[in-house]
Enzyme design. Structure first.
Site, PDB file in Angstrom:
ATOM      1  N   CYS A  64     -34.430  -7.121  58.529  1.00 34.02           N
ATOM      2  CA  CYS A  64     -33.896  -7.755  57.317  1.00 34.02           C
ATOM      3  C   CYS A  64     -34.880  -7.739  56.157  1.00 34.02           C
ATOM      4  CB  CYS A  64     -33.445  -9.179  57.618  1.00 34.02           C
ATOM      5  SG  CYS A  64     -32.284  -9.241  58.980  1.00 34.02           S
ATOM      6  N   HIS A  77     -32.778 -12.894  51.456  1.00 36.69           N
ATOM      7  CA  HIS A  77     -31.956 -12.333  52.531  1.00 36.69           C
ATOM      8  C   HIS A  77     -30.836 -13.312  52.891  1.00 36.69           C
ATOM      9  CE1 HIS A  77     -30.541 -10.576  56.112  1.00 36.69           C
ATOM     10  NE2 HIS A  77     -31.117 -11.438  56.928  1.00 36.69           N
ATOM     11  N   ASN A  89     -24.328 -11.596  57.576  1.00 36.84           N
ATOM     12  CA  ASN A  89     -25.705 -11.090  57.475  1.00 36.84           C
ATOM     13  C   ASN A  89     -25.662  -9.565  57.608  1.00 36.84           C
ATOM     14  OD1 ASN A  89     -28.322 -10.253  58.051  1.00 36.84           O
ATOM     15  ND2 ASN A  89     -28.790 -11.964  59.411  1.00 36.84           N
TER      16      ASN A  89
HETATM   17  N1  ACO Z   1     -19.007 -20.652  68.137  1.00 41.53           N
HETATM   18  C1  ACO Z   1     -19.018 -21.867  68.724  1.00 41.53           C
HETATM   19  N2  ACO Z   1     -20.099 -22.355  69.351  1.00 41.53           N
HETATM   20  C2  ACO Z   1     -21.209 -21.586  69.379  1.00 41.53           C
HETATM   21  C3  ACO Z   1     -21.253 -20.316  68.771  1.00 41.53           C
HETATM   22  C4  ACO Z   1     -20.102 -19.850  68.136  1.00 41.53           C
HETATM   23  N3  ACO Z   1     -20.036 -18.650  67.521  1.00 41.53           N
HETATM   24  N4  ACO Z   1     -22.489 -19.796  68.958  1.00 41.53           N
HETATM   25  C5  ACO Z   1     -23.192 -20.691  69.652  1.00 41.53           C
HETATM   26  N5  ACO Z   1     -22.420 -21.786  69.905  1.00 41.53           N
HETATM   27  C6  ACO Z   1     -22.779 -23.012  70.609  1.00 41.53           C
HETATM   28  C7  ACO Z   1     -23.961 -22.810  71.541  1.00 41.53           C
HETATM   29  O1  ACO Z   1     -23.511 -22.330  72.781  1.00 41.53           O
HETATM   30  C8  ACO Z   1     -24.519 -24.205  71.621  1.00 41.53           C
HETATM   31  O2  ACO Z   1     -23.745 -24.938  72.540  1.00 41.53           O
HETATM   32  P1  ACO Z   1     -24.418 -25.969  73.551  1.00 41.53           P
HETATM   33  O3  ACO Z   1     -25.097 -27.002  72.671  1.00 41.53           O
HETATM   34  O4  ACO Z   1     -23.247 -26.507  74.317  1.00 41.53           O
HETATM   35  O5  ACO Z   1     -25.395 -25.166  74.345  1.00 41.53           O
HETATM   36  C9  ACO Z   1     -24.253 -24.797  70.245  1.00 41.53           C
HETATM   37  O6  ACO Z   1     -23.224 -23.971  69.651  1.00 41.53           O
HETATM   38  C10 ACO Z   1     -25.468 -24.839  69.326  1.00 41.53           C
HETATM   39  O7  ACO Z   1     -26.070 -23.555  69.281  1.00 41.53           O
HETATM   40  P2  ACO Z   1     -27.386 -23.307  68.461  1.00 41.53           P
HETATM   41  O8  ACO Z   1     -27.829 -21.890  68.682  1.00 41.53           O
HETATM   42  O9  ACO Z   1     -28.364 -24.405  68.733  1.00 41.53           O
HETATM   43  O10 ACO Z   1     -26.866 -23.455  66.965  1.00 41.53           O
HETATM   44  P3  ACO Z   1     -27.702 -23.592  65.652  1.00 41.53           P
HETATM   45  O11 ACO Z   1     -27.304 -24.838  64.983  1.00 41.53           O
HETATM   46  O12 ACO Z   1     -29.168 -23.326  65.866  1.00 41.53           O
HETATM   47  O13 ACO Z   1     -27.157 -22.392  64.754  1.00 41.53           O
HETATM   48  C11 ACO Z   1     -27.632 -20.137  64.048  1.00 41.53           C
HETATM   49  C12 ACO Z   1     -27.278 -21.062  65.231  1.00 41.53           C
HETATM   50  C13 ACO Z   1     -26.519 -20.175  63.038  1.00 41.53           C
HETATM   51  C14 ACO Z   1     -27.774 -18.719  64.594  1.00 41.53           C
HETATM   52  C15 ACO Z   1     -28.939 -20.588  63.384  1.00 41.53           C
HETATM   53  O14 ACO Z   1     -29.911 -20.839  64.361  1.00 41.53           O
HETATM   54  C16 ACO Z   1     -29.477 -19.548  62.389  1.00 41.53           C
HETATM   55  O15 ACO Z   1     -28.907 -19.307  61.340  1.00 41.53           O
HETATM   56  N6  ACO Z   1     -30.644 -18.963  62.660  1.00 41.53           N
HETATM   57  C17 ACO Z   1     -31.291 -18.022  61.755  1.00 41.53           C
HETATM   58  C18 ACO Z   1     -30.707 -16.644  61.826  1.00 41.53           C
HETATM   59  C19 ACO Z   1     -31.440 -15.746  60.829  1.00 41.53           C
HETATM   60  O16 ACO Z   1     -31.978 -16.179  59.839  1.00 41.53           O
HETATM   61  N7  ACO Z   1     -31.492 -14.466  61.085  1.00 41.53           N
HETATM   62  C20 ACO Z   1     -32.212 -13.643  60.101  1.00 41.53           C
HETATM   63  C21 ACO Z   1     -32.750 -12.521  60.641  1.00 41.53           C
HETATM   64  S1  ACO Z   1     -31.535 -11.504  61.341  1.00 41.53           S
HETATM   65  C22 ACO Z   1     -32.282  -9.955  61.481  1.00 41.53           C
HETATM   66  O17 ACO Z   1     -33.429  -9.757  61.225  1.00 41.53           O
HETATM   67  C23 ACO Z   1     -31.414  -8.839  62.038  1.00 41.53           C
END
Ligand code: ACO
Length: 324
Positions: A112, A249, A279
């Site tokens: 990214c 990004h 993304n």
């Molecule tokens: N739908 C419903 N529930 C989901 C989904 C989904 N699509 N995905 C995960 N869950 C559930 C999980 O199973 C978990 O359930 P549990 O608590 O029962 O175990 C719960 O939701 C919480 O999951 P988390 O992963 O803790 O969710 P979080 O609030 O951290 O959000 C996210 C996840 C959106 C990915 C966030 O962490 C994020 O944006 N991270 C940064 C990503 C980023 O910046 N990437 C940039 C680089 S990408 C690159 O370089 C290619």
């Protein structure tokens, strides 16, 4: 002294829209979960066009806008983690498609941060005085990289491409930059490992799809990337309050909200479009830049100062401040 400036911008998005509601039909997710955690409402997913097809449309559009013929282009860099193939490179395919016979062309892989790293590289070619015109594109078809049975990543990504035409200038436009890599933290974001698959090797198969520890990447963005953006601004000639826009990004709207606070700028200065595209990794910043020019926020007349910052797999992160 030779300098570089962005003279044209363009983007190209595949037509097919896949909404959060569409995804909820094929996996255990909901519009509420995706949009409240990320801001993403939909993404565009390619039906038939590959990464080089998207990048070629961007390159053609840049030539049109700049009233140039392809043989005036000295080089093409495509930032991508989803090339059509390792060899030839996506950039070589674009070079052939637009018939830029004189141009050397190569891909650059920095996830990214790819577009920011590629733009920085291209600026050095022009600053050498040896080259006058280059095309820098970020292009991705992440739909082929994600595991569609893994809801934690499949809902986040989309396909698209954006790019810029970079031309020689007599005045300085690129004001300050910082580029970083921390390979020791690479495990939180991986994709495309290849196995040693010879009859003489012992290696088992390796995971092929994109894998992400979302929480770790989220914390990395809000801590390391926010701090480095602040430091880059402090090392430059322009105060944060005098930046016209900060194009970051497009991974998650909550990251942008936190960044604005940490950097100390008005939230309105951080435009967002992940709602529409998800993304798109290396493509996200040039798509956003091109949209900002299209809607008149960025005038491309040399009167504004903007900050571009990418962060992601590697881990990599990088920031450029330039007049545009
Ligand atoms: N739908 C419903 N529930 C989901 C989904 C989904 N699509 N995905 C995960 N869950 C559930 C999980 O199973 C978990 O359930 P549990 O608590 O029962 O175990 C719960 O939701 C919480 O999951 P988390 O992963 O803790 O969710 P979080 O609030 O951290 O959000 C996210 C996840 C959106 C990915 C966030 O962490 C994020 O944006 N991270 C940064 C990503 C980023 O910046 N990437 C940039 C680089 S990408 C690159 O370089 C290619």
């Amino acid at each position: 002294m030779a300098f570089a400036k962005i003279s044209q911008v363009a983007h190209y998005i595949p037509e097919q829209v896949v909404t959060n509601h569409d995804l909820a039909q094929i996996m255990d997710t909901s519009d509420e979960w995706i949009s409240s955690r990320t801001g993403i409402k939909q993404r565009h997913i390619s039906k038939t066009e590959s990464t080089s097809d998207l990048a070629t449309e961007v390159a053609k559009s840049l030539l049109d806008k700049g009233s140039l013929t392809a043989d005036q282009i000295d080089f093409i860099i495509v930032a991508t983690i989803t090339p059509d193939s390792m060899m030839p490179s996506t950039a070589a395919r674009v070079q052939a498609n637009i018939r830029a016979h004189r141009a050397f062309a190569f891909d650059l892989t920095a996830a990214c941060s790819g577009f920011v790293f590629a733009l920085s590289t291209a600026e050095k070619f022009l600053s050498s005085g040896q080259f006058k015109k280059g095309i820098v594109i970020g292009a991705e078809t992440l739909s082929k990289a994600v595991d569609w049975s893994d809801r934690s990543t499949a809902v986040l990504f989309g396909d698209g491409a954006g790019g810029v035409l970079l031309e020689a200038s007599e005045t300085r436009h690129f004001l300050v930059e910082s580029l970083y890599t921390d390979g020791s933290r690479s495990e939180c974001l991986t994709y495309g490992q290849t196995a040693l698959a010879s009859p003489f090797s012992d290696q088992e198969t390796v995971p092929a799809f994109l894998k992400m520890d979302g929480r770790a990447v989220f914390d990395f963005a809000n801590r390391d990337v926010a701090r480095s953006i602040k430091e880059t601004i402090e090392n430059g000639p322009i105060a944060a309050s005098d930046l016209d826009y900060l194009l970051l990004h497009q991974a998650n709207i909550r990251i942008l909200d936190k960044m604005a606070k940490k950097i100390g700028v008005d939230r309105d200065k951080l435009p967002a479009n992940m709602m529409e595209y998800g993304n798109t990794s290396a493509a996200s910043i040039p798509i956003l830049l091109s949209e900002c020019v299209e809607n008149g926020m960025i005038r491309l007349d040399g009167s504004q100062t903007i900050l571009l910052s990418g962060f992601g797999g590697g881990l990599t992160w990088g920031t450029l401040i330039l007049t545009i």
